[in-house]
Scaffold this active site. Sequence first.
Site, PDB file in Angstrom:
ATOM      1  CG  HIS A 227      -2.063   0.959   1.099  1.00 30.60           C
ATOM      2  ND1 HIS A 227      -1.907   2.330   1.221  1.00 30.60           N
ATOM      3  CD2 HIS A 227      -3.385   0.765   0.867  1.00 30.60           C
ATOM      4  CE1 HIS A 227      -3.080   2.916   1.065  1.00 30.60           C
ATOM      5  NE2 HIS A 227      -3.990   1.990   0.840  1.00 30.60           N
ATOM      6  NE  ARG A 273      -4.823   0.058  -2.655  1.00 32.07           N
ATOM      7  CZ  ARG A 273      -5.618  -0.635  -1.871  1.00 32.07           C
ATOM      8  NH1 ARG A 273      -5.428  -1.948  -1.736  1.00 32.07           N
ATOM      9  NH2 ARG A 273      -6.597  -0.053  -1.219  1.00 32.07           N
ATOM     10  CG  HIS A 330      -2.711  -3.162   1.830  1.00 32.12           C
ATOM     11  ND1 HIS A 330      -3.206  -2.855   3.082  1.00 32.12           N
ATOM     12  CD2 HIS A 330      -3.761  -3.009   0.964  1.00 32.12           C
ATOM     13  CE1 HIS A 330      -4.482  -2.531   2.992  1.00 32.12           C
ATOM     14  NE2 HIS A 330      -4.852  -2.639   1.725  1.00 32.12           N
ATOM     15  NE  ARG A 365      -6.710  -6.080  -2.131  1.00 35.04           N
ATOM     16  CZ  ARG A 365      -7.097  -4.924  -1.590  1.00 35.04           C
ATOM     17  NH1 ARG A 365      -8.144  -4.272  -2.093  1.00 35.04           N
ATOM     18  NH2 ARG A 365      -6.429  -4.401  -0.584  1.00 35.04           N
TER      19      ARG A 365
END
Length: 533
Positions: A227, A273, A330, A365
Amino acid sequence: MSMADVIIIGSGASALQLARHLHRDKHVIIITKSHLQHGNSRLAQGGIAAALDSEDRPFYHFEDTMKAGCSISDAQAVHHLTQQAPGVMKELSAEGCPFDLKEDGNFSLGREGAHSYNRILHSGGDQTGRYLMQFLAETLPPNISVYEHQHVFELIKDSYGRCCGVRSKDQNRNVHTFLAAHIVMATGGCGQVYPNTSNASTITGDGSALAYHAGAQLSDMEFVQFHPTMLYINGESKGLISEAVRGEGAVLVDEFGNNLMDGVHPLMELAPRHIVAQRIHEVRNAGRSAYLDIRGVSDFPNKFPAITKRCREHGLSIKEGLLPVAPGCHFQMGGIQTDTVGRTSLAGFYAVGEAASNGLHGANRLASNSLLECLVYGKRLAEHLSSLPHVHPRPPVKRKKKKQPMRMPEQRTIQTHMMANVGIIRSKKSLQKQLDWFSSYEVEDLVFCDLSTLSVRQTELCFLMQTAWLITKSAWEREESRGAHIRTDYPDTKDAWSSKQIIQVWKKEWKIDDEPIETETLPGNVPAGRRRG
């Protein structure tokens, strides 16, 4: 010895959603190494993605998810998720789950990185996980038994090789055996493999290690998402700053006020991300600092009460508006190989949530798809298990393990080595260095070791080392850069790798495969198997 129809290992959102939707005639046991309300799901800030806006469509959500996955997400898995998302979220809301609403009574929908529409539902501003977990726990039916502070250290099989139970240790190191016809892994990811992480302290890669030791297939272990914006003070992470903050207008700057995302990506702070995390990593490695400038976010304390509280606890001024940030581990895109129902390559064994690798997330993701996956696929697996005839588990066969593991290094040492060699940026040299380090601790032999004599903490370190080794082996093999897997010696994304997948299984160790992965097929159900989208 305790018996049930279904055993669920873990107590996060996927575990509780699964348990809630299993047929009431099923006796269900939830086993958790901590307590019911502890874990990653409760820490989730941002929200849950679903195409509920009048201008949005599930297909647009599908497109965004596929793009974020860097061309290797499984199209069928993504289709199931995005099509079922609106109905699942409306169902939860109707049951009483408290989502934030606008004055007109409609959902208050936010936007996060790489989403083309406002589609993020949230609760309590930035406390979605806490509200969701409280609701799921409060609505568990009476057929559920919860065993807290039980650390599962082994999956057990019957004489046919079918998974039929687990062995666990309590806080006093007493060993317990639980048997069931269906065993579900819902232990989350591997955040504690790295020093800076948004994950709970209990997330030590248990699920991947347990599955590997039992002979189940794992896939995509090289893809670990960092993250971009962990609150970073005095060399330590102090919690996550949700992507929703950037969705509300916060920007990334250095100590001189220069925008860090200028010229990096058209979506700027709302780029995928892995791109934002890599940029901040580069800036910090160059000796500069990275800040999230929140001065452009109106009414910040009311929109983000939990983040505001955390900042004030650490002496940061919300009014001044510059929050120091650094990337942190993350989410694990890979994990235990499953089909789009949750079946694995090991009969009787299933996986759901972050512990599962069903191809949904590809190489990266999409924001706020994690809790959604737990809710959609938890319900989906429950419907499958509820449709199966009632069977009793066969007696387990004890697997002889004579070897004692070496003394593992301390967790901080593991984390430091992994971040240095298998972190955001990787190379053949760094990966080989890490593999050599693992060899000095005989990590390859952990599958032969008897873990029943170890303390819970010692077992966690073994699982942490095993999972870290699996990540490193897979990263070493993938000779390209894609999504969250970035290699300096192979900086380009290669078309030849878009159809390939690294599968790891004990005895076969690992292999590269571009064929469907056959798993348990049961009569009357969709045949297992997964293809790349």
